[in-house]
Scaffold this active site. Structure first.
Site, PDB file in Angstrom:
ATOM      1  N   ASP A  88      71.147  -5.826   9.325  1.00  9.59           N
ATOM      2  CA  ASP A  88      70.795  -6.097   7.544  1.00  9.59           C
ATOM      3  C   ASP A  88      69.088  -6.264   7.562  1.00  9.59           C
ATOM      4  O   ASP A  88      68.778  -6.651   8.320  1.00  9.59           O
ATOM      5  CB  ASP A  88      71.233  -7.902   7.507  1.00  9.59           C
ATOM      6  CG  ASP A  88      71.075  -8.174   5.923  1.00  9.59           C
ATOM      7  OD1 ASP A  88      70.093  -7.334   5.123  1.00  9.59           O
ATOM      8  OD2 ASP A  88      70.414  -9.158   6.211  1.00  9.59           O
ATOM      9  N   ASP A  90      66.360  -6.367   5.143  1.00  4.14           N
ATOM     10  CA  ASP A  90      66.368  -7.637   3.343  1.00  4.14           C
ATOM     11  C   ASP A  90      64.338  -7.389   3.374  1.00  4.14           C
ATOM     12  O   ASP A  90      63.748  -7.779   4.010  1.00  4.14           O
ATOM     13  CB  ASP A  90      66.370  -8.706   3.612  1.00  4.14           C
ATOM     14  CG  ASP A  90      66.773  -9.820   2.958  1.00  4.14           C
ATOM     15  OD1 ASP A  90      65.694  -8.858   1.766  1.00  4.14           O
ATOM     16  OD2 ASP A  90      68.195  -9.953   2.166  1.00  4.14           O
ATOM     17  N   ASP A 215      67.389  -8.592  10.488  1.00  2.00           N
ATOM     18  CA  ASP A 215      67.769 -10.094  10.362  1.00  2.00           C
ATOM     19  C   ASP A 215      68.450 -10.610  11.791  1.00  2.00           C
ATOM     20  O   ASP A 215      70.162  -9.307  12.010  1.00  2.00           O
ATOM     21  CB  ASP A 215      69.212 -10.335   9.117  1.00  2.00           C
ATOM     22  CG  ASP A 215      69.003 -11.896   9.196  1.00  2.00           C
ATOM     23  OD1 ASP A 215      69.283 -11.903  10.674  1.00  2.00           O
ATOM     24  OD2 ASP A 215      68.935 -12.504   7.972  1.00  2.00           O
TER      25      ASP A 215
END
EC number: 2.7.7.-
Length: 312
Positions: A88, A90, A215
């Site tokens: 992930d 972000d 992440d």
């Protein structure tokens, strides 16, 4: 709720959900009102789609893991069969000027996230010999990169943590880097390999430049729930859009344009707080109490972000 009606219409007429081995996944839903609903299972995509039309949740998640009994509430009874390797990226976690300055969907911040995703894909393919099988625009401020391969499905939390440490250059020491890469690949693949070390050639004088900002919690968790590709992001009303790796070579404006779900009509929004900025290519300026007629996708975005309320 008008937004819920738009979501239902999307799932009834337009949604193209992309979840493989649906029958082995746990699904979870965040409704527009109430708490998270978990431990749901479906035989196929059509059954899942019927559920989305009937219940119309704000968010749709599925497990990166495959289970024998995904409907079981006791995690020990689910029968873990392995988990996709998911990364992930972000914008909320990127320490760039564009991402620090804006909390809405910003093209500049998304460009930074896209570059980080490309960096990740380079490391996975050139240094670790892993082939990303799916890239998904989250529908908000980032991207999910999926590796679905037999050799990674059985990796446990420890091995995934080692992989994250490698990506984030934790404990980086240039004099020992070759050895570190070898150790990581021994842990991951039980064979000795050094890899191409592209990041050393690019940034040996700046260890910070070697890091890939993923992440770590998402990658390490072998029971992780992640947004379903093809579903709507309940924070923005944009589609969590499946992409190819080559799509990341294009401008992010092209990706965001494709992710707009509600392209027809206008809606009136009463602003509950002042707003000034650009929302999904539309310049918006309003004071508290103003009523504006806006393109449907912009009004829905602003309501989901709690800047105002749509009304008839």
């Amino acid at each position: 709720m008008i937004v819920e009606v738009f979501f239902r219409n999307y799932y009834r007429n337009y949604a193209k959900l992309e979840v493989d081995e649906v029958e082995k996944r746990e699904f979870a839903f965040q409704p527009f009102v109430g708490g998270m609903v978990r431990h749901k299972a479906f035989k196929n995509l059509e059954e899942l789609k019927r559920h989305l039309v009937e219940k119309t949740p704000r968010h749709v998640y599925y497990s990166t893991a495959r289970y024998e009994r995904p409907w079981e509430e006791d995690m020990e009874r689910k029968g873990w069969l392995g988990a996709d390797l998911v990364f992930d990226i972000d914008g909320d976690h990127l320490d760039t000027e564009a991402c620090r300055e804006s909390k809405v969907v910003s093209l500049a911040c998304l460009e930074d996230a896209k570059e980080e995703a490309n960096k990740l894909i380079d490391v996975l393919t050139e240094e670790l010999g892993l082939k990303p099988t799916k890239v998904v625009f989250s529908g908000n401020r980032g991207f999910h990169v999926h590796v679905v391969d037999e050799e990674v499905l059985a990796l446990g939390q420890k091995e995934r943590r080692e992989l994250v440490n490698y990506l984030k250059a934790v404990g980086f020491d240039p004099s020992k880097f070759h050895m570190k890469v070898g150790r990581r690949k021994v842990v991951l693949y039980e064979e000795e390999a050094v890899g191409n070390l592209l990041r050393i050639r690019r940034g040996i004088e700046d260890p910070e430049a070697l890091k890939v900002e993923v992440d770590e919690v998402v990658t390490q968790d072998v029971h992780r729930l992640i947004r379903a590709p093809g579903s709507l992001n309940g924070k923005t009303g944009l589609v969590a859009l499946p992409l190819s790796v080559r799509d990341l070579e294009k401008e992010v404006a092209h990706i965001v344009e494709r992710a707009i779900a509600f392209r027809k009509g206008n809606l009136r929004l009463r602003f509950e707080k002042p707003f000034q900025g650009t929302v999904l290519f539309e310049k918006v300026e309003a004071r508290e109490g103003d009523i504006k007629t806006l393109p449907a996708h912009v009004a829905i975005y602003l309501e989901l972000q709690e800047f105002g309320k749509i009304y008839d």
